[in-house]
Design a protein around this motif. Structure first.
Motif, PDB file in Angstrom:
ATOM      1  N   ALA A 119       0.890  -1.048   0.172  1.00 39.16           N
ATOM      2  CA  ALA A 119      -0.105  -0.033   0.029  1.00 39.16           C
ATOM      3  C   ALA A 119       0.768   1.196   0.192  1.00 39.16           C
ATOM      4  CB  ALA A 119      -0.821  -0.130   1.296  1.00 39.16           C
ATOM      5  N   ALA A 120       2.017   1.212   0.567  1.00 45.13           N
ATOM      6  CA  ALA A 120       2.806   2.374   0.759  1.00 45.13           C
ATOM      7  C   ALA A 120       3.813   2.532  -0.600  1.00 45.13           C
ATOM      8  CB  ALA A 120       3.941   2.101   1.900  1.00 45.13           C
ATOM      9  N   GLY A 121       3.657   1.580  -1.237  1.00 44.53           N
ATOM     10  CA  GLY A 121       4.477   1.591  -2.539  1.00 44.53           C
ATOM     11  C   GLY A 121       5.952   1.087  -2.657  1.00 44.53           C
ATOM     12  N   ALA A 122       6.225   0.432  -1.239  1.00 48.89           N
ATOM     13  CA  ALA A 122       7.664  -0.181  -0.955  1.00 48.89           C
ATOM     14  C   ALA A 122       7.767  -1.340  -1.474  1.00 48.89           C
ATOM     15  CB  ALA A 122       7.902  -0.038   0.574  1.00 48.89           C
ATOM     16  N   PHE A 123       6.780  -2.008  -1.777  1.00 51.96           N
ATOM     17  CA  PHE A 123       7.006  -3.638  -2.159  1.00 51.96           C
ATOM     18  C   PHE A 123       6.164  -3.757  -3.630  1.00 51.96           C
ATOM     19  CE2 PHE A 123       7.051  -4.659   2.495  1.00 51.96           C
ATOM     20  CZ  PHE A 123       8.370  -4.726   2.671  1.00 51.96           C
ATOM     21  N   ASP A 124       6.545  -4.550  -4.159  1.00 55.61           N
ATOM     22  CA  ASP A 124       5.974  -5.098  -5.382  1.00 55.61           C
ATOM     23  C   ASP A 124       4.253  -5.100  -5.157  1.00 55.61           C
ATOM     24  OD1 ASP A 124       5.067  -6.325  -7.771  1.00 55.61           O
ATOM     25  OD2 ASP A 124       6.618  -7.785  -7.957  1.00 55.61           O
ATOM     26  N   PRO A 125       3.684  -4.696  -6.030  1.00 57.54           N
ATOM     27  CA  PRO A 125       2.275  -4.721  -5.884  1.00 57.54           C
ATOM     28  C   PRO A 125       1.598  -6.054  -6.343  1.00 57.54           C
ATOM     29  CG  PRO A 125       2.837  -3.155  -7.734  1.00 57.54           C
ATOM     30  CD  PRO A 125       4.113  -3.504  -7.014  1.00 57.54           C
ATOM     31  N   GLY A 126       2.350  -6.674  -7.182  1.00 53.28           N
ATOM     32  CA  GLY A 126       1.794  -8.083  -7.483  1.00 53.28           C
ATOM     33  C   GLY A 126       2.330  -9.231  -6.385  1.00 53.28           C
ATOM     34  N   LEU A 127       2.805  -8.832  -5.312  1.00 50.44           N
ATOM     35  CA  LEU A 127       3.120  -9.843  -4.397  1.00 50.44           C
ATOM     36  C   LEU A 127       2.105 -10.467  -3.844  1.00 50.44           C
ATOM     37  CD1 LEU A 127       5.737  -8.397  -2.043  1.00 50.44           C
ATOM     38  CD2 LEU A 127       5.861 -10.300  -3.622  1.00 50.44           C
ATOM     39  N   PRO A 185       0.631 -11.305  -0.359  1.00 47.28           N
ATOM     40  CA  PRO A 185       1.188 -11.277   1.027  1.00 47.28           C
ATOM     41  C   PRO A 185       1.229 -12.469   1.787  1.00 47.28           C
ATOM     42  CG  PRO A 185      -0.395  -9.611   0.287  1.00 47.28           C
ATOM     43  CD  PRO A 185      -0.603 -10.620  -0.630  1.00 47.28           C
ATOM     44  N   GLN A 186       0.273 -13.362   1.525  1.00 45.95           N
ATOM     45  CA  GLN A 186       0.351 -14.909   2.147  1.00 45.95           C
ATOM     46  C   GLN A 186       1.633 -15.415   1.921  1.00 45.95           C
ATOM     47  OE1 GLN A 186      -1.823 -14.129   5.000  1.00 45.95           O
ATOM     48  NE2 GLN A 186      -1.854 -16.440   5.010  1.00 45.95           N
ATOM     49  N   ALA A 187       1.806 -15.612   0.704  1.00 48.31           N
ATOM     50  CA  ALA A 187       3.121 -16.293   0.204  1.00 48.31           C
ATOM     51  C   ALA A 187       4.271 -15.694   0.817  1.00 48.31           C
ATOM     52  CB  ALA A 187       3.046 -16.450  -1.254  1.00 48.31           C
ATOM     53  N   ALA A 188       4.556 -14.210   0.684  1.00 45.13           N
ATOM     54  CA  ALA A 188       5.514 -13.684   1.133  1.00 45.13           C
ATOM     55  C   ALA A 188       5.587 -13.741   2.624  1.00 45.13           C
ATOM     56  CB  ALA A 188       5.321 -12.008   0.961  1.00 45.13           C
ATOM     57  N   GLY A 189       4.424 -14.025   3.343  1.00 45.46           N
ATOM     58  CA  GLY A 189       4.427 -14.133   4.798  1.00 45.46           C
ATOM     59  C   GLY A 189       4.922 -15.586   4.967  1.00 45.46           C
ATOM     60  N   ARG A 190       4.737 -16.595   4.184  1.00 47.34           N
ATOM     61  CA  ARG A 190       5.233 -17.772   4.341  1.00 47.34           C
ATOM     62  C   ARG A 190       6.853 -17.970   4.162  1.00 47.34           C
ATOM     63  NH1 ARG A 190       0.316 -19.054   2.157  1.00 47.34           N
ATOM     64  NH2 ARG A 190       1.179 -19.322   0.009  1.00 47.34           N
ATOM     65  N   MET A 191       7.070 -17.261   3.039  1.00 47.79           N
ATOM     66  CA  MET A 191       8.680 -17.180   2.893  1.00 47.79           C
ATOM     67  C   MET A 191       9.307 -16.630   4.012  1.00 47.79           C
ATOM     68  SD  MET A 191      11.361 -14.771   1.741  1.00 47.79           S
ATOM     69  CE  MET A 191      10.443 -13.330   1.088  1.00 47.79           C
ATOM     70  N   LEU A 192       8.829 -15.465   4.649  1.00 47.74           N
ATOM     71  CA  LEU A 192       9.282 -14.947   5.729  1.00 47.74           C
ATOM     72  C   LEU A 192       9.679 -15.808   6.938  1.00 47.74           C
ATOM     73  CD1 LEU A 192       7.846 -11.144   4.972  1.00 47.74           C
ATOM     74  CD2 LEU A 192      10.497 -11.918   4.938  1.00 47.74           C
ATOM     75  N   LEU A 193       8.566 -16.600   7.273  1.00 46.29           N
ATOM     76  CA  LEU A 193       8.492 -17.671   8.137  1.00 46.29           C
ATOM     77  C   LEU A 193       9.629 -18.348   8.057  1.00 46.29           C
ATOM     78  CD1 LEU A 193       7.618 -19.124  10.662  1.00 46.29           C
ATOM     79  CD2 LEU A 193       5.812 -20.080   9.045  1.00 46.29           C
ATOM     80  N   THR A 194       9.841 -19.018   6.691  1.00 43.82           N
ATOM     81  CA  THR A 194      10.951 -19.952   6.441  1.00 43.82           C
ATOM     82  C   THR A 194      12.312 -19.390   6.610  1.00 43.82           C
ATOM     83  OG1 THR A 194       9.398 -20.947   4.885  1.00 43.82           O
ATOM     84  CG2 THR A 194      11.838 -21.404   4.652  1.00 43.82           C
ATOM     85  N   LEU A 195      12.531 -17.856   6.277  1.00 44.93           N
ATOM     86  CA  LEU A 195      13.574 -17.268   6.272  1.00 44.93           C
ATOM     87  C   LEU A 195      14.068 -17.136   7.900  1.00 44.93           C
ATOM     88  CD1 LEU A 195      15.885 -15.656   5.465  1.00 44.93           C
ATOM     89  CD2 LEU A 195      14.462 -13.893   5.468  1.00 44.93           C
ATOM     90  N   ARG A 196      13.024 -16.726   8.447  1.00 48.14           N
ATOM     91  CA  ARG A 196      13.258 -16.515  10.104  1.00 48.14           C
ATOM     92  C   ARG A 196      13.659 -17.848  10.811  1.00 48.14           C
ATOM     93  NH1 ARG A 196      12.877 -13.646  14.781  1.00 48.14           N
ATOM     94  NH2 ARG A 196      11.750 -14.618  16.559  1.00 48.14           N
ATOM     95  N   SER A 197      13.228 -19.153  10.226  1.00 53.87           N
ATOM     96  CA  SER A 197      13.209 -20.279  10.896  1.00 53.87           C
ATOM     97  C   SER A 197      14.919 -20.592  10.543  1.00 53.87           C
ATOM     98  CB  SER A 197      12.642 -21.476  10.353  1.00 53.87           C
ATOM     99  OG  SER A 197      11.240 -21.326  10.847  1.00 53.87           O
ATOM    100  N   GLY A 198      15.188 -20.286   9.256  1.00 55.20           N
ATOM    101  CA  GLY A 198      16.448 -20.682   8.780  1.00 55.20           C
ATOM    102  C   GLY A 198      17.493 -19.799   9.414  1.00 55.20           C
ATOM    103  N   LEU A 246      14.414  -9.261   1.882  1.00 59.05           N
ATOM    104  CA  LEU A 246      13.636  -8.081   1.647  1.00 59.05           C
ATOM    105  C   LEU A 246      13.636  -7.378   0.407  1.00 59.05           C
ATOM    106  CD1 LEU A 246      14.238  -6.657   5.340  1.00 59.05           C
ATOM    107  CD2 LEU A 246      11.872  -7.611   4.283  1.00 59.05           C
ATOM    108  N   ARG A 247      14.904  -7.710  -0.217  1.00 59.62           N
ATOM    109  CA  ARG A 247      15.019  -6.861  -1.351  1.00 59.62           C
ATOM    110  C   ARG A 247      14.089  -7.436  -2.609  1.00 59.62           C
ATOM    111  NH1 ARG A 247      20.959  -5.809  -0.603  1.00 59.62           N
ATOM    112  NH2 ARG A 247      21.389  -7.760  -1.680  1.00 59.62           N
ATOM    113  N   GLY A 248      14.052  -8.958  -2.383  1.00 59.35           N
ATOM    114  CA  GLY A 248      13.251  -9.463  -3.198  1.00 59.35           C
ATOM    115  C   GLY A 248      11.449  -9.140  -3.160  1.00 59.35           C
ATOM    116  N   LEU A 249      11.249  -8.309  -1.997  1.00 61.07           N
ATOM    117  CA  LEU A 249       9.731  -7.840  -1.939  1.00 61.07           C
ATOM    118  C   LEU A 249       9.459  -6.569  -2.854  1.00 61.07           C
ATOM    119  CD1 LEU A 249       9.196  -8.577   1.708  1.00 61.07           C
ATOM    120  CD2 LEU A 249       8.698 -10.068  -0.218  1.00 61.07           C
ATOM    121  N   SER A 250      10.598  -6.016  -3.238  1.00 60.47           N
ATOM    122  CA  SER A 250      10.348  -4.819  -3.869  1.00 60.47           C
ATOM    123  C   SER A 250      10.150  -5.102  -5.365  1.00 60.47           C
ATOM    124  CB  SER A 250      11.815  -3.940  -3.982  1.00 60.47           C
ATOM    125  OG  SER A 250      12.192  -3.796  -2.303  1.00 60.47           O
TER     126      SER A 250
END
Length: 190
Positions: free
Chosen positions: A141-149, A151-164, A186-190
């Motif tokens: 919404a703020a224009g900081a991340f790719d509008p085509g993302l 959010p649920q998939a990104a959230g799952r990726m971030l959970l996986t990253l945090r675990s790693g 995080l660059r991958g979210l842009s």
């Protein structure tokens, strides 16, 4: 009539978390738990039932505490800053094995063989994904991340990253190395 507990239950659970984080469920002996918790054998069984019940309570408490730390980190700053902070908060380190992640450790130890452990870990994962997804939506919404993302998939990726990141921290990765990994993701979210 049962005698009142002669110990602080919250402190005992916090100590049990450290013992289980150090040893895992199976390798944590009753003697390890009694020594680490500073309570007697009878108190352990009287208050918690058995090692398994104690472990489930410790896992629940650990998950709640970890989620609280993440939510606090996610509440501040821009979406990017908040997500980075949430990825890096409370990772633990190799110098203090008792700071290891009880959730990740239980997943590795039990895989999908224990329904109660699965239920606790699945519930925690659902909340973590939702928390990350909400900040990803804010970033879109703020224009900081790719509008085509998604959010649920990104959230799952971030959970996986945090675990790693938790595993990497336990394996000896330093703060700079962990931060670089988080920023790369995080660059991958842009």
């Amino acid at each position: 009539m049962a005698r009142p507990s002669e110990f602080d239950r919250d402190e005992a659970i916090a100590s049990a978390i450290r013992v289980f984080a150090r040893h895992g469920y199976e390798a944590a002996s009753t003697s390890d738990l009694i020594e680490g918790m500073g309570i007697g054998r009878q108190s352990l069984y009287g208050a918690f039932g058995d090692k398994r019940r104690l472990f489930l309570e410790a896992l629940r408490r650990y998950s709640d505490g970890s989620l609280a730390l993440m939510n606090e980190a996610l509440a501040g700053g821009s979406p990017r800053e908040a997500i980075e902070a949430a990825l890096l908060v409370g990772l633990g380190d190799a110098e203090d094995l008792e700071t290891g992640c009880l959730g990740v450790g239980s997943i590795v130890e039990f895989s999908r063989t224990d329904a109660e452990v699965n239920a606790l870990n699945d519930a925690a994962a659902t909340l973590v994904v939702a928390a990350f997804a909400a900040r990803v939506k804010d970033g879109i919404a703020a224009g900081a991340f790719d509008p085509g993302l998604d959010p649920q998939a990104a959230g799952r990726m971030l959970l996986t990253l945090r675990s790693g990141l938790k595993v990497a921290a336990r394996g000896g990765a330093g703060e700079d190395e962990l931060r670089q990994a988080a920023r790369l993701a995080l660059r991958g979210l842009s």
